[in-house]
Design a protein around this motif. Structure first.
Motif, PDB file in Angstrom:
ATOM      1  N   ARG A 298       0.853  -1.183   0.000  1.00 41.63           N
ATOM      2  CA  ARG A 298       0.000   0.000   0.000  1.00 41.63           C
ATOM      3  C   ARG A 298       0.894   1.241   0.000  1.00 41.63           C
ATOM      4  NH1 ARG A 298      -5.247  -1.488   1.501  1.00 41.63           N
ATOM      5  NH2 ARG A 298      -5.764   0.664   1.914  1.00 41.63           N
ATOM      6  N   HIS A 299       0.536   2.210  -0.802  1.00 37.94           N
ATOM      7  CA  HIS A 299       1.376   3.390  -0.983  1.00 37.94           C
ATOM      8  C   HIS A 299       0.795   4.629  -0.317  1.00 37.94           C
ATOM      9  CE1 HIS A 299       3.748   1.048  -3.797  1.00 37.94           C
ATOM     10  NE2 HIS A 299       2.625   0.713  -4.420  1.00 37.94           N
ATOM     11  N   GLY A 300      -0.400   4.526   0.255  1.00 34.62           N
ATOM     12  CA  GLY A 300      -0.966   5.667   0.979  1.00 34.62           C
ATOM     13  C   GLY A 300      -1.201   6.886   0.110  1.00 34.62           C
ATOM     14  N   GLY A 301      -1.452   6.703  -1.181  1.00 32.83           N
ATOM     15  CA  GLY A 301      -1.712   7.825  -2.069  1.00 32.83           C
ATOM     16  C   GLY A 301      -0.471   8.574  -2.513  1.00 32.83           C
ATOM     17  N   ARG A 302       0.730   8.047  -2.217  1.00 32.02           N
ATOM     18  CA  ARG A 302       1.983   8.721  -2.617  1.00 32.02           C
ATOM     19  C   ARG A 302       2.491   8.181  -3.947  1.00 32.02           C
ATOM     20  NH1 ARG A 302       0.138   9.285   2.650  1.00 32.02           N
ATOM     21  NH2 ARG A 302       1.415  10.758   3.814  1.00 32.02           N
TER      22      ARG A 302
ATOM     23  N   GLY B 293       7.247  10.379  -3.242  1.00 29.77           N
ATOM     24  CA  GLY B 293       6.768  10.494  -1.878  1.00 29.77           C
ATOM     25  C   GLY B 293       5.721  11.558  -1.657  1.00 29.77           C
ATOM     26  N   ARG B 294       5.277  12.211  -2.713  1.00 25.85           N
ATOM     27  CA  ARG B 294       4.267  13.255  -2.562  1.00 25.85           C
ATOM     28  C   ARG B 294       2.861  12.648  -2.656  1.00 25.85           C
ATOM     29  NH1 ARG B 294       6.214  18.508  -3.273  1.00 25.85           N
ATOM     30  NH2 ARG B 294       8.386  18.618  -3.929  1.00 25.85           N
TER      31      ARG B 294
END
Length: 280
Positions: A39-43, A47-48
């Motif tokens: 999971r990338h958390g929306g990044r 990393g933005r």
């Protein structure tokens, strides 16, 4: 599957309605048919945050589901029905006569021990897969391919289905649950039946706050921000709505029309308004 409700012995159980999964397999999935899920958390790669309000969530194993059903004319037996945290529908573990195991989307009225098969000419019963060229008109299907051999892309969520309503040249006409009529090549595969877990939309998670478990970050509303951050921010006490008539990025707020007048769709709306006025 049935729905089960709870007595409100705690605040989180007030209004809680869940799906009864007592008939599903309670063990671990087949390890050879699972993959890791990052999971990338929306990044993005720098990393933005490129997709807002995504974060958290429970750790999951991805079950590799066979959407292609390309093992033709080999009979398989349903070993068990399992819960899949990556989708709303249930999945079925099937074992072919040669010993190979695969996961497929479990259709409604498919039970443990049932035999299914995929091929050009097979019986029309839940779980069997065939191309539209060998399917009778009126069949309820799911897991429909848009391109031959690519795998099913339409009607894969819980309780969804489509109906094969006709043929037009080399194409099959399918009516989706939304009423839309789509054309796909008759060589495309589809699975007979509707997807399992039709009660999914009726469950109510109550007030237990499971949003973060589902991977949803909180969204901060503009009314709780400061005037410098949002046009609706600021105010004393319970005052809400902000003090700035124009947003910091130059767009008018407070119900002002922001739609482009030159858009073709907007011109059609204006014409229809004029036509209604003349009709009066």
């Amino acid at each position: 599957m049935a729905l089960k409700s709870y007595k409100p012995t705690t605040p989180g159980q007030r209004g809680l309605v869940l799906i009864d999964r007592s008939e599903l397999w309670k063990g671990r999935p087949v390890k050879a048919l699972t993959e890791g899920l990052n999971r990338h958390g929306g990044r993005n790669n720098t990393g933005r945050i490129t997709m807002r309000r995504i974060g958290g969530g429970a750790k999951r194993l991805y079950r590799v589901v066979d959407f292609k059903r390309n093992k033709h004319d080999v009979e398989a037996v349903v070993v068990r029905i399992e819960y899949d945290p990556n989708r709303t529908a249930f999945i079925a573990l099937i074992q072919y006569t040669d010993g190979e195991q695969r996961y497929i989307l479990a259709p409604q009225r498919l039970g443990v021990g049932d035999k299914i098969i995929a091929g050009r000419k097979v019986d029309v019963k839940p779980g069997n897969a065939m191309p539209f060229m060998g399917m009778p008109i009126g069949t309820i299907v799911h897991n429909i391919e848009l391109k031959p051999g690519k795998g099913g892309q339409i009607a894969r969520a819980a309780g969804t289905y489509a109906q094969f309503v006709g043929r037009d040249g080399g194409y099959a006409q399918i009516r989706l649950s939304s009423g839309e009529l789509r054309l796909v090549r008759q060589e495309c595969m589809a699975t007979v039946g509707a997807v399992s877990n039709p009660d999914n939309s009726n469950q109510n998670f109550g007030k237990a706050g499971r949003s973060r478990h589902q991977g949803k970050r909180p969204s901060v509303r503009g009314v709780v921000m400061n005037p410098i951050d949002h046009p609706h921010g600021g105010g004393e006490g319970r005052t809400s709505g902000g003090r700035h008539p124009v947003t910091p990025w130059g767009k008018p707020t407070k119900g002002a029309r922001t739609r482009n007048k030159n858009k073709a769709s907007q011109k059609l709306i204006v014409r229809s308004r004029h036509a209604r006025k003349k009709g009066r």
